[in-house]
Design a protein around this motif. Structure first.
Motif, PDB file in Angstrom:
ATOM      1  N   GLY A  89       0.792  -1.216   0.097  1.00  0.00           N
ATOM      2  CA  GLY A  89       0.002   0.066  -0.087  1.00  0.00           C
ATOM      3  C   GLY A  89       0.835   1.280  -0.070  1.00  0.00           C
ATOM      4  N   LEU A  90       0.221   2.495  -0.117  1.00  0.00           N
ATOM      5  CA  LEU A  90       0.906   3.463  -0.106  1.00  0.00           C
ATOM      6  C   LEU A  90       0.980   4.580   1.135  1.00  0.00           C
ATOM      7  N   ALA A  91       0.476   3.949   2.292  1.00  0.00           N
ATOM      8  CA  ALA A  91       0.418   4.753   3.308  1.00  0.00           C
ATOM      9  C   ALA A  91       1.754   4.986   4.001  1.00  0.00           C
ATOM     10  N   TYR A  92       2.826   3.948   3.911  1.00  0.00           N
ATOM     11  CA  TYR A  92       4.136   4.411   4.260  1.00  0.00           C
ATOM     12  C   TYR A  92       4.692   5.434   3.024  1.00  0.00           C
ATOM     13  N   SER A  93       4.438   5.351   2.090  1.00  0.00           N
ATOM     14  CA  SER A  93       5.038   6.288   0.919  1.00  0.00           C
ATOM     15  C   SER A  93       4.349   7.814   1.098  1.00  0.00           C
ATOM     16  N   LEU A  94       3.287   7.769   1.593  1.00  0.00           N
ATOM     17  CA  LEU A  94       2.723   9.046   1.948  1.00  0.00           C
ATOM     18  C   LEU A  94       3.430   9.595   2.893  1.00  0.00           C
ATOM     19  N   LEU A  95       3.748   9.001   4.228  1.00  0.00           N
ATOM     20  CA  LEU A  95       4.545   9.548   5.327  1.00  0.00           C
ATOM     21  C   LEU A  95       6.155   9.786   4.886  1.00  0.00           C
ATOM     22  N   GLN A  96       6.626   9.097   4.116  1.00  0.00           N
ATOM     23  CA  GLN A  96       7.984   9.228   3.427  1.00  0.00           C
ATOM     24  C   GLN A  96       8.036  10.622   2.751  1.00  0.00           C
ATOM     25  N   THR A  97       7.154  10.953   1.791  1.00  0.00           N
ATOM     26  CA  THR A  97       7.170  12.101   1.374  1.00  0.00           C
ATOM     27  C   THR A  97       7.185  13.353   2.346  1.00  0.00           C
ATOM     28  N   ALA A  98       6.319  13.071   3.138  1.00  0.00           N
ATOM     29  CA  ALA A  98       6.142  14.227   4.008  1.00  0.00           C
ATOM     30  C   ALA A  98       7.436  14.326   4.870  1.00  0.00           C
ATOM     31  N   GLU A  99       7.934  13.279   5.351  1.00  0.00           N
ATOM     32  CA  GLU A  99       9.386  13.486   6.172  1.00  0.00           C
ATOM     33  C   GLU A  99      10.346  14.095   5.369  1.00  0.00           C
ATOM     34  N   HIS A 100      10.551  13.797   3.955  1.00  0.00           N
ATOM     35  CA  HIS A 100      11.651  14.264   3.195  1.00  0.00           C
ATOM     36  C   HIS A 100      11.429  15.647   2.783  1.00  0.00           C
ATOM     37  N   ASN A 101      10.200  16.323   2.887  1.00  0.00           N
ATOM     38  CA  ASN A 101      10.004  17.585   2.695  1.00  0.00           C
ATOM     39  C   ASN A 101      10.268  18.477   4.161  1.00  0.00           C
ATOM     40  N   VAL A 102       9.556  17.959   5.024  1.00  0.00           N
ATOM     41  CA  VAL A 102       9.793  18.631   6.450  1.00  0.00           C
ATOM     42  C   VAL A 102      11.296  18.486   6.778  1.00  0.00           C
ATOM     43  N   SER A 103      12.033  17.753   6.489  1.00  0.00           N
ATOM     44  CA  SER A 103      13.542  17.803   6.899  1.00  0.00           C
ATOM     45  C   SER A 103      14.116  18.780   6.005  1.00  0.00           C
ATOM     46  N   LYS A 196     -18.765  -1.680  -0.840  1.00  0.00           N
ATOM     47  CA  LYS A 196     -17.375  -1.787  -0.823  1.00  0.00           C
ATOM     48  C   LYS A 196     -16.620  -0.654  -0.701  1.00  0.00           C
ATOM     49  N   GLN A 197     -15.366  -0.653   0.360  1.00  0.00           N
ATOM     50  CA  GLN A 197     -14.681   0.437   0.825  1.00  0.00           C
ATOM     51  C   GLN A 197     -13.788   0.773  -0.466  1.00  0.00           C
ATOM     52  N   VAL A 198     -14.064   1.929  -1.038  1.00  0.00           N
ATOM     53  CA  VAL A 198     -13.096   2.614  -1.891  1.00  0.00           C
ATOM     54  C   VAL A 198     -12.195   3.513  -1.739  1.00  0.00           C
ATOM     55  N   ILE A 199     -12.405   4.339  -0.848  1.00  0.00           N
ATOM     56  CA  ILE A 199     -11.675   5.333  -0.127  1.00  0.00           C
ATOM     57  C   ILE A 199     -11.456   5.259   1.397  1.00  0.00           C
ATOM     58  N   VAL A 200     -10.513   5.486   1.816  1.00  0.00           N
ATOM     59  CA  VAL A 200     -10.478   5.649   3.474  1.00  0.00           C
ATOM     60  C   VAL A 200      -9.462   6.741   3.530  1.00  0.00           C
ATOM     61  N   PHE A 201      -9.738   7.542   4.592  1.00  0.00           N
ATOM     62  CA  PHE A 201      -9.060   9.074   4.865  1.00  0.00           C
ATOM     63  C   PHE A 201      -9.200   9.301   6.209  1.00  0.00           C
ATOM     64  N   GLY A 202      -8.395  10.242   6.717  1.00  0.00           N
ATOM     65  CA  GLY A 202      -8.650  10.991   7.958  1.00  0.00           C
ATOM     66  C   GLY A 202      -7.056  11.593   8.299  1.00  0.00           C
ATOM     67  N   GLU A 203      -7.105  11.824   9.707  1.00  0.00           N
ATOM     68  CA  GLU A 203      -5.781  11.982  10.274  1.00  0.00           C
ATOM     69  C   GLU A 203      -4.725  10.995  10.555  1.00  0.00           C
ATOM     70  N   MET A 204      -3.610  11.064  10.022  1.00  0.00           N
ATOM     71  CA  MET A 204      -2.654   9.890  10.044  1.00  0.00           C
ATOM     72  C   MET A 204      -2.489   9.536  11.476  1.00  0.00           C
ATOM     73  N   ALA A 205      -2.308   8.426  11.787  1.00  0.00           N
ATOM     74  CA  ALA A 205      -1.972   7.572  13.129  1.00  0.00           C
ATOM     75  C   ALA A 205      -0.777   8.416  13.775  1.00  0.00           C
TER      76      ALA A 205
END
Length: 252
Positions: A89-103, A196-205
């Motif tokens: 899945g792309l959950a970790y990739s999403l956070l990886q991009t945020a960490e790269h930019n915040v740094s 069927k669940q197609v989209i899930v969203f919210g604040e990251m854990a």
């Protein structure tokens, strides 16, 4: 290779002829155009496209995922343990991009990634497409700059998803609260089509964002693009404008 063969054989010995062209399939059956279409739709909503590697470690592959270690597809001879598995899945990739930019002191982000995911089901790997959307920091596009803009929240993400569904002319979606390991409990919702669940969203854990040094909460969304691509959008029909302007009262 063809040039080398002609040089050894001799260009004078090659008989001239007309090139043959073969028509391909229908453009509607091409896999590139649906991907490019959704990219343009997401960029039209104000998002920037990002890209990350599809190889991750086993621990990172399971972060924020509903899968187990048995669902991972592992490489037989990986270069390192950090590149040992294909991402499910792309959950970790999403956070990886945020960490790269915040740094690099970039805290106002609105981005998406369209990438392949691979999951082992019934002993065989299954490849699919998923969209990850991330929002954090100040509202982008404020006329007076980011200092006067408000902080993005849950409803900004919901508005982007509604804009995507409206752009693709998809109706009948039910938005309801849910729970997902990638998102904070009580701040997570889903879009359901025909049960069927197609989209899930919210604040990251918080367990996933710990150590990223975010100034504001980050909101994410995971969209199953394979389902969106299979749904046929209704045809847009146009009507000519009326010959005379509309009136509600005859003042004569």
């Amino acid at each position: 290779l063809i040039e080398e063969a002609c040089r050894l054989f001799g260009l004078d010995n090659v008989k001239p002829g007309r090139p043959t062209a073969v028509l391909g399939g229908d453009r509607c059956d091409d896999t590139y155009y649906p991907l490019q279409e959704v990219r343009e739709q997401l960029m039209g909503l104000g998002l920037t496209e990002t890209m990350t590697y599809s190889l991750v470690s086993e621990a990172d592959a399971l972060k924020g995922s509903t899968f187990t270690a048995e669902n991972l597809v592992r490489l037989s001879n990986p270069l390192s343990q950090e590149l040992a598995c294909l991402r499910p899945g792309l959950a970790y990739s999403l956070l990886q991009t945020a960490e790269h930019n915040v740094s690099r002191n970039t805290y106002d982000l609105a981005y998406f990634e369209l990438g392949r995911v691979v999951v082992k089901a019934d002993g065989y790997p299954e490849e699919g497409w998923q969209i990850a959307i991330g929002l954090t920091g100040a509202e982008l596009g404020h006329p007076q700059g980011s200092k006067h803009a408000r902080t993005t929240d849950f409803y900004d993400m919901k508005g982007i998803l509604e804009g995507l569904l409206e752009t693709r002319r998809l109706a009948g979606a039910e938005c309801r609260p849910c729970e997902h390991p990638a998102f904070r409990k009580g701040r997570c919702a889903e879009y359901v089509f025909d049960g069927k669940q197609v989209i899930v969203f919210g604040e990251m854990a918080p367990a996933l964002t710990r150590g990223i040094r975010l100034k504001t909460p980050i909101f994410g969304a995971l969209v199953e693009f394979d389902w969106l691509r299979q749904v046929k959008t209704p045809v847009v029909k146009f009507r000519p404008l009326p010959q005379f302007p509309a009136t509600t009262r005859d003042i004569t």
